[in-house]
Scaffold this motif. Structure first.
Motif, PDB file in Angstrom:
ATOM      1  N   ILE A 329       0.824  -1.218   0.000  1.00 33.18           N
ATOM      2  CA  ILE A 329       0.000   0.000   0.000  1.00 33.18           C
ATOM      3  C   ILE A 329       0.857   1.267   0.000  1.00 33.18           C
ATOM      4  O   ILE A 329       0.497   2.265  -0.618  1.00 33.18           O
ATOM      5  CB  ILE A 329      -1.019  -0.010   1.169  1.00 33.18           C
ATOM      6  CG1 ILE A 329      -1.994   1.179   1.044  1.00 33.18           C
ATOM      7  CG2 ILE A 329      -0.354  -0.037   2.516  1.00 33.18           C
ATOM      8  CD1 ILE A 329      -3.212   1.089   1.942  1.00 33.18           C
ATOM      9  N   GLU A 330       2.029   1.228   0.642  1.00 30.60           N
ATOM     10  CA  GLU A 330       2.873   2.435   0.659  1.00 30.60           C
ATOM     11  C   GLU A 330       3.443   2.745  -0.712  1.00 30.60           C
ATOM     12  O   GLU A 330       3.859   3.857  -0.977  1.00 30.60           O
ATOM     13  CB  GLU A 330       4.062   2.286   1.628  1.00 30.60           C
ATOM     14  CG  GLU A 330       3.703   2.001   3.061  1.00 30.60           C
ATOM     15  CD  GLU A 330       3.692   0.509   3.310  1.00 30.60           C
ATOM     16  OE1 GLU A 330       3.534  -0.262   2.336  1.00 30.60           O
ATOM     17  OE2 GLU A 330       3.827   0.118   4.487  1.00 30.60           O
ATOM     18  N   ALA A 346      -1.760  -6.500   4.066  1.00 32.94           N
ATOM     19  CA  ALA A 346      -2.156  -6.612   5.482  1.00 32.94           C
ATOM     20  C   ALA A 346      -3.566  -7.177   5.630  1.00 32.94           C
ATOM     21  O   ALA A 346      -3.831  -7.961   6.543  1.00 32.94           O
ATOM     22  CB  ALA A 346      -2.057  -5.241   6.161  1.00 32.94           C
ATOM     23  N   ASP A 347      -4.477  -6.790   4.739  1.00 32.21           N
ATOM     24  CA  ASP A 347      -5.851  -7.263   4.895  1.00 32.21           C
ATOM     25  C   ASP A 347      -5.966  -8.757   4.588  1.00 32.21           C
ATOM     26  O   ASP A 347      -6.784  -9.460   5.179  1.00 32.21           O
ATOM     27  CB  ASP A 347      -6.796  -6.470   3.988  1.00 32.21           C
ATOM     28  CG  ASP A 347      -8.245  -6.680   4.404  1.00 32.21           C
ATOM     29  OD1 ASP A 347      -8.601  -6.227   5.503  1.00 32.21           O
ATOM     30  OD2 ASP A 347      -8.994  -7.323   3.648  1.00 32.21           O
ATOM     31  N   ARG A 350      -4.829 -10.391   7.630  1.00 34.91           N
ATOM     32  CA  ARG A 350      -5.938 -10.359   8.597  1.00 34.91           C
ATOM     33  C   ARG A 350      -6.889 -11.523   8.352  1.00 34.91           C
ATOM     34  O   ARG A 350      -7.255 -12.264   9.280  1.00 34.91           O
ATOM     35  CB  ARG A 350      -6.715  -9.052   8.476  1.00 34.91           C
ATOM     36  CG  ARG A 350      -7.997  -9.011   9.309  1.00 34.91           C
ATOM     37  CD  ARG A 350      -8.868  -7.780   9.031  1.00 34.91           C
ATOM     38  NE  ARG A 350      -9.427  -7.755   7.687  1.00 34.91           N
ATOM     39  CZ  ARG A 350     -10.514  -8.412   7.292  1.00 34.91           C
ATOM     40  NH1 ARG A 350     -11.176  -9.165   8.139  1.00 34.91           N
ATOM     41  NH2 ARG A 350     -10.939  -8.330   6.040  1.00 34.91           N
ATOM     42  N   ARG A 582      -2.501 -14.017  19.684  1.00 39.44           N
ATOM     43  CA  ARG A 582      -2.479 -12.562  19.766  1.00 39.44           C
ATOM     44  C   ARG A 582      -3.614 -11.958  18.937  1.00 39.44           C
ATOM     45  O   ARG A 582      -4.304 -11.048  19.390  1.00 39.44           O
ATOM     46  CB  ARG A 582      -1.118 -12.083  19.238  1.00 39.44           C
ATOM     47  CG  ARG A 582      -0.911 -10.629  19.462  1.00 39.44           C
ATOM     48  CD  ARG A 582       0.464 -10.176  19.037  1.00 39.44           C
ATOM     49  NE  ARG A 582       0.384  -8.753  18.797  1.00 39.44           N
ATOM     50  CZ  ARG A 582       1.197  -8.072  18.042  1.00 39.44           C
ATOM     51  NH1 ARG A 582       2.190  -8.683  17.429  1.00 39.44           N
ATOM     52  NH2 ARG A 582       1.029  -6.787  17.879  1.00 39.44           N
ATOM     53  N   ASN A 587      -8.699  -9.237  18.502  1.00 39.38           N
ATOM     54  CA  ASN A 587      -9.692  -8.964  17.465  1.00 39.38           C
ATOM     55  C   ASN A 587     -10.992  -9.742  17.573  1.00 39.38           C
ATOM     56  O   ASN A 587     -11.999  -9.313  17.030  1.00 39.38           O
ATOM     57  CB  ASN A 587      -9.073  -9.231  16.078  1.00 39.38           C
ATOM     58  CG  ASN A 587      -7.968  -8.243  15.750  1.00 39.38           C
ATOM     59  OD1 ASN A 587      -8.247  -7.116  15.376  1.00 39.38           O
ATOM     60  ND2 ASN A 587      -6.717  -8.658  15.919  1.00 39.38           N
TER      61      ASN A 587
ATOM     62  N   HIS B 526       0.885   0.398   6.276  1.00 38.90           N
ATOM     63  CA  HIS B 526       0.639  -1.014   5.996  1.00 38.90           C
ATOM     64  C   HIS B 526      -0.186  -1.671   7.095  1.00 38.90           C
ATOM     65  O   HIS B 526      -1.241  -2.258   6.846  1.00 38.90           O
ATOM     66  CB  HIS B 526       1.964  -1.748   5.809  1.00 38.90           C
ATOM     67  CG  HIS B 526       1.811  -3.172   5.386  1.00 38.90           C
ATOM     68  ND1 HIS B 526       1.915  -4.217   6.265  1.00 38.90           N
ATOM     69  CD2 HIS B 526       1.530  -3.721   4.183  1.00 38.90           C
ATOM     70  CE1 HIS B 526       1.722  -5.353   5.616  1.00 38.90           C
ATOM     71  NE2 HIS B 526       1.488  -5.084   4.362  1.00 38.90           N
ATOM     72  N   ARG B 527       0.270  -1.544   8.315  1.00 39.40           N
ATOM     73  CA  ARG B 527      -0.465  -2.228   9.390  1.00 39.40           C
ATOM     74  C   ARG B 527      -1.826  -1.586   9.609  1.00 39.40           C
ATOM     75  O   ARG B 527      -2.792  -2.253   9.979  1.00 39.40           O
ATOM     76  CB  ARG B 527       0.359  -2.320  10.666  1.00 39.40           C
ATOM     77  CG  ARG B 527       0.376  -1.086  11.524  1.00 39.40           C
ATOM     78  CD  ARG B 527       1.169  -1.328  12.815  1.00 39.40           C
ATOM     79  NE  ARG B 527       1.031  -0.182  13.697  1.00 39.40           N
ATOM     80  CZ  ARG B 527       1.813   0.053  14.752  1.00 39.40           C
ATOM     81  NH1 ARG B 527       2.805  -0.776  15.047  1.00 39.40           N
ATOM     82  NH2 ARG B 527       1.626   1.115  15.511  1.00 39.40           N
ATOM     83  N   SER B 529      -3.781  -0.644   7.420  1.00 36.31           N
ATOM     84  CA  SER B 529      -4.737  -1.117   6.399  1.00 36.31           C
ATOM     85  C   SER B 529      -5.420  -2.422   6.815  1.00 36.31           C
ATOM     86  O   SER B 529      -6.384  -2.841   6.205  1.00 36.31           O
ATOM     87  CB  SER B 529      -4.044  -1.279   5.047  1.00 36.31           C
ATOM     88  OG  SER B 529      -3.129  -2.352   5.067  1.00 36.31           O
ATOM     89  N   GLN B 530      -4.928  -3.040   7.874  1.00 38.76           N
ATOM     90  CA  GLN B 530      -5.582  -4.248   8.381  1.00 38.76           C
ATOM     91  C   GLN B 530      -6.944  -3.908   9.017  1.00 38.76           C
ATOM     92  O   GLN B 530      -7.733  -4.796   9.320  1.00 38.76           O
ATOM     93  CB  GLN B 530      -4.670  -4.925   9.419  1.00 38.76           C
ATOM     94  CG  GLN B 530      -4.900  -6.394   9.600  1.00 38.76           C
ATOM     95  CD  GLN B 530      -3.692  -7.100  10.175  1.00 38.76           C
ATOM     96  OE1 GLN B 530      -3.105  -6.650  11.141  1.00 38.76           O
ATOM     97  NE2 GLN B 530      -3.321  -8.230   9.582  1.00 38.76           N
ATOM     98  N   TYR B 532      -9.086  -1.237   7.756  1.00 36.48           N
ATOM     99  CA  TYR B 532      -9.971  -0.457   6.891  1.00 36.48           C
ATOM    100  C   TYR B 532     -11.328  -1.139   6.712  1.00 36.48           C
ATOM    101  O   TYR B 532     -12.357  -0.483   6.583  1.00 36.48           O
ATOM    102  CB  TYR B 532      -9.324  -0.224   5.516  1.00 36.48           C
ATOM    103  CG  TYR B 532      -8.045   0.577   5.550  1.00 36.48           C
ATOM    104  CD1 TYR B 532      -7.607   1.213   6.717  1.00 36.48           C
ATOM    105  CD2 TYR B 532      -7.250   0.709   4.408  1.00 36.48           C
ATOM    106  CE1 TYR B 532      -6.421   1.931   6.745  1.00 36.48           C
ATOM    107  CE2 TYR B 532      -6.068   1.437   4.430  1.00 36.48           C
ATOM    108  CZ  TYR B 532      -5.654   2.036   5.594  1.00 36.48           C
ATOM    109  OH  TYR B 532      -4.488   2.746   5.622  1.00 36.48           O
ATOM    110  N   THR B 533     -11.290  -2.452   6.691  1.00 34.51           N
ATOM    111  CA  THR B 533     -12.543  -3.210   6.558  1.00 34.51           C
ATOM    112  C   THR B 533     -13.476  -2.910   7.734  1.00 34.51           C
ATOM    113  O   THR B 533     -14.680  -2.697   7.554  1.00 34.51           O
ATOM    114  CB  THR B 533     -12.227  -4.717   6.474  1.00 34.51           C
ATOM    115  OG1 THR B 533     -11.462  -4.942   5.287  1.00 34.51           O
ATOM    116  CG2 THR B 533     -13.493  -5.548   6.412  1.00 34.51           C
ATOM    117  N   ALA B 606      -2.829  -5.054  15.494  1.00 36.73           N
ATOM    118  CA  ALA B 606      -2.347  -5.438  14.168  1.00 36.73           C
ATOM    119  C   ALA B 606      -1.389  -6.615  14.280  1.00 36.73           C
ATOM    120  O   ALA B 606      -0.657  -6.735  15.249  1.00 36.73           O
ATOM    121  CB  ALA B 606      -1.642  -4.258  13.505  1.00 36.73           C
TER     122      ALA B 606
END
Lengths: 618, 618
Positions: A329-330, A346-347, A350, A582, A587, B526-527, B529-530, B532-533, B606
């Motif tokens: 993304i960067e 990253a997603d 996730r 973790r 989450n 980057h992290r 973006s985990q 955004y959802t 994250a």
């Protein structure tokens, strides 16, 4: 190509490290026949057969089952050769020892077989419960059927549901009229009978819930009839038609290789009767006889769910690691930057961690149930074992059963859905098995008692709306023992906050139960039942978190070992365990708080609503 | 029997009461041609056609599409007659007025058509965007294709995805080489092209993303080529083969009536070329030309989702109201108590309210988007309208588009899943259309940009990682205007707490955005973006809650009216609106807090993870 994926490393971690099955179970009681090396070999052998089963997973879905004009049911063609192998290579392993395999080992094997081809595994899927039923309740004559069942020459099926009697078995209407001794004439229909008709075996024994006494048609007084598809001649043993017909085969969303039959008993022309034996010769105790087996079926539902979901997860990991798409993304707008595999995003990480932690949690939850059963079984075979200890483990087993069934079936659906998402467009097609995985697991929240029924069973029948504090105490004793041991032994400081979080989450279960108890006491049982589903989920989340934290503490310990440090694959494996925990604690587990808050304010959050308020369709 | 269900009462509430479409939109600007009575009639006519579409919903799924040996694609047989009706009865309505129908009305019509038969509606599904593209960018010659498109004699398709270029369109490799003027030779492959080949129309225009300049293959410089399946002779207009071939038709989880084609361009033997026109004669601006249309496609995704989910919901209500099973929980063991319809059980009511509130919320969210677009469009046609006001509405439209696409597709899946659960075993079979509903909507979270891409679009491109505070302000202005008006006018005291809750939830969106902004500022894009959802979901939840509360305040007002009081059906309808809001605020909206907490602790929550840490498959 097999559509099935499994990680034996995971299963071995689970067995030998997390549940310490060798130390705890293999030395003692009825399971001392085999050692760890035997079971490691067995896992490999089972994995290989599972991969074989997975080779016809998608073909069986495409082929499905057909009801032919002559009333025969055609099942997927590959299943015949697979069945021969299953019968020849596995019947002896699964039934060869007096007490069978330790439940925690059977869990692993069935997870693989069901995960690889759940449709196939519905055939013979009631064999183990049927054998148990006959062992426990059968008359001497009925016990003669154990041998053909154990060798998979005969199949067995459980027949409960009727068009008007699904969740509500008191509405069962199938009739059984006395003919001679414990032989009855059976007439009626049953629906949604999995693997109800096929030619894999020379005969099928239907365990049919029916009604002998029809005076009080609404009562619970149902009887269990053992009805063979073909009647064995008393003298010659030759098999004669017993007038059981398949009259329908609904098209299903998934599990298409499983013949989901609508059966008619007593369908013989010219008044030829369908005959069956009354199980144990005892009337009106059918539900009592069958209830323990329902628990077995619920556990099987969990294995099916974990097996399929785990395979879907592993497919997603593999796809994510090889699918090149996009840039970090960067550097997204820097078109000279190299493209990366989507696992770098990253997603996607996730989604994969979400799946991993849920798979690990569900497998561990089921393992807690299996370990408890294994433990109880060993105690029962240990002279002088503490009766209270046996009682405790049997009760814990009962407590965890509805949680496993409902929670795992819901989680499996979520996991498969996420596996589709990771695959993108490909996941929506049969270029990957994950869409079929999702369709297949959807049945799990429905069959063997819908998930709400499990939640009601947990809250009402197991926990007595909070009055039965003993079960809750047993659960907390086990959990607290883990929490305390770790505190005492100076756990990895990074993990310490998770212990506190887990304790608080477990406290919230008790708080929620207190709220429900108060509601019921105040006469608000009905509205309180709108929250049992959430309550059950709290149990599932906390138990999953417990297992994940146990795994993480083991991982932290192992990572401190130089041998592990120098083995990149092993070190990565254990780091994965730390990350799984973790992720889950940060989450997923917090959902428990939201559930508790809703339950704490039932009066405010409960909503009754009528047909007219819900919708007007013109 | 139609597999589709719709409540016109709901749609009328939505149009005339909630969005006050007559007062706000019909009097003014380009939409003053028709009055409310016209649109009420139109809704009835559209409903009737939707019910007709629904009659072949399940048959089309069963029949699917086949790629024949001669390269032709066979689509479901019923679609031919339906297409003729659609073309003859609807093309004029949908395109007959200069500016089309007000978007909020089109939303209703397309919701019904797509909800009734989404596979069918993929044919001609790109017609409206294609017409717009040609109107905005076409050369005079290209504009000649508008007429056959508008009359549905020709179809249009958008072709972007290639095997290596899905989410990442910069990887597109299809080549376009100059031949003569703005005619190019096209060669390459496109996959996942919905409705890409069929015989419903005499021709199909493919709008193909390709590459003329291949010097910088990674750049964004893509061009849009208009490629006809059959090339019209310049003089005679006669159609000649243009060498576009369907070379594959993957089997999909759902939407089986939609031919999902793998197309090959430039497939002519003996070097015969596939020819296409460069849209507008302009190179390297394909994405710029197409981008606004992608927004249209995202909105369509929302309509598809709401339409199917709403029908699934209404099926569930109907089934729950007629299915007799079990007794009330307080009298469960009293076998002389009467059985009840399952709609009487609290947990079934929970599921139905959950579905209802989500359907209402999603339809309203989409309505906010459509109303904003309608409003902007009217302003643009109003001499002297405030440019800032136009800007505001166009920006809000952009802001809400990714939210609609992703949130509604996720919700539609949940709603269909719950519809299956309400139906029990029946829901897993084709005795009800709800399992197909679920399979059909699963594509929505994937196509037109995966849901994560929508979330990234929202956070990065729309909100500039929090730097673009203007869009957030526009959103809050609208929301606060609602909150303030209601406070001033003395709302029903029962609803008052919800206003506070909604304000707090909206504040949490801003807080979450601030956290993300800080993360990005600190170099942790980057992290971040985990999450955004989750952030996008917060937007969807809050906007849904906003619409539900608006609906509830209207309902409270109407219930105070004696006419309504004396009309049981109307009174029930409005009570339903109150309950829908109440359920959502107590049971669903609180999820916003959990999302915000996770986002507030990104550093902690994250998790990055590697292939090796995730899984080892032996």
């Amino acid at each position: 190509m097999s559509a099935y994926k499994v990680s034996l490393r995971e299963l071995r971690f689970f067995l030998w490290e997390l549940f310490e099955a060798d130390r705890r179970f293999l030395g003692a009681g009825p399971y001392s026949v085999h050692d760890r090396a035997y079971f490691d070999d067995l896992l490999v052998r089972a994995r290989d057969f599972a991969l074989e089963l997975g080779r016809s997973y998608q073909a069986a879905d495409l082929e499905g089952c057909q009801l032919l004009d002559d009333g025969q049911v055609r099942i997927p063609s590959h299943f015949h050769a697979l069945w021969a192998r299953f019968r020849d290579e596995w019947s002896n392993t699964l039934f060869g020892t007096e007490h069978g395999l330790p439940p925690i080992l059977t869990q692993m094997i069935y997870e693989m077989f069901m995960g690889a081809n759940p449709s196939f595994m519905t055939y013979g899927g009631f064999t183990r419960p049927a054998v148990k039923l006959l062992q426990m309740h059968g008359t001497p004559l009925q016990k003669r059927f154990i041998a053909p069942l154990e060798s998979y020459r005969w199949d067995a099926c459980f027949c409960a549901t009727e068009p008007q009697a699904g969740t509500d078995l008191t509405a069962v209407a199938l009739r059984a009229e006395p003919l001679d001794g414990d032989v009855y004439a059976i007439s009626g229909e049953k629906i949604y009978i999995s693997a109800g008709m096929h030619e894999l075996t020379e005969n099928t024994l239907y365990f049919v819930l029916g009604r002998i006494d029809t005076a009080s048609p609404d009562s619970f007084s149902l009887s269990c009839l053992v009805v063979p598809r073909y009647w064995p001649d008393d003298e010659t043993g030759e098999l004669e038609p017993n007038h059981v017909e398949c009259i329908g085969l609904p098209r299903k969303m998934g599990l298409k290789g499983c013949a989901n039959t609508h059966l008619k008993f007593g369908a013989g022309k010219d008044g030829q009767k369908t005959r069956g034996w009354l199980l144990g010769g005892r009337r009106n105790v059918g539900l009592l006889q069958l209830m323990p087996l329902m628990n077995q079926a619920r556990m099987s539902t969990g294995m099916f769910g974990v097996g399929v979901a785990s395979s879907a997860y592993l497919h997603a990991v593999e796809y994510a690691a090889k699918r090149m798409q996009g840039r970090p993304i960067e550097r997204a707008s820097n078109t000279s930057a190299a493209r990366v595999a989507i696992i770098e995003h990253a997603d996607v990480q996730r989604m994969l961690l979400d799946m991993k932690s849920r798979v690990d949690g569900c497998r561990g939850l089921l393992g807690k149930l299996a370990a408890t059963a294994t433990h109880a079984s060993i105690l029962e075979h240990t002279p002088g074992a503490d009766a209270a200890d046996i009682e405790k483990h049997r009760k814990l087993q009962l407590l965890l059963t509805p949680v496993c069934k409902a929670f795992i079936s819901d989680q499996a659906w979520r996991i498969c859905e996420t596996a589709i998402q990771v695959h993108g467009g490909l996941g929506y097609t049969d270029a990957s098995p994950v869409e079929q995985n999702a369709r297949d697991v959807k049945i799990l929240s429905i069959w063997e008692g819908t998930n709400y029924i499990q939640a009601q069973d947990l809250v009402r029948d197991k926990l007595g709306f909070g009055r039965n504090s003993r079960l809750m105490r047993y659960y907390r004793e086990e959990l607290d023992a883990f929490l305390d041991t770790q505190n005492a032994s100076g756990t990895d400081t990074d993990l310490r906050p998770y212990f506190d979080q887990l304790r608080r989450a477990a406290d919230l279960i008790e708080a929620a139960l207190d709220h429900i108890a108060a509601e019921v006491q105040d006469g608000h049982t009905h509205r309180s039942s709108q929250f049992y589903t959430r309550f059950l989920e709290m149990f599932g989340l906390v138990t999953s978190a417990w297992v994940l934290l146990e795994s993480a503490t083991i991982a932290a310990r192992r990572l401190a070992d130089t041998d592990v440090e120098n083995d990149p694959a092993e070190a990565a494996f254990y780091r994965g365990k730390l990350k799984s925990a973790r992720y889950y604690f940060a989450n997923v587990l917090p959902l428990v708080e939201q559930h508790e808050r809703a339950i704490a304010s039932i009066g405010h959050a409960a909503c009754s609503v009528s047909r007219e308020e819900l919708a007007q369709v013109e």
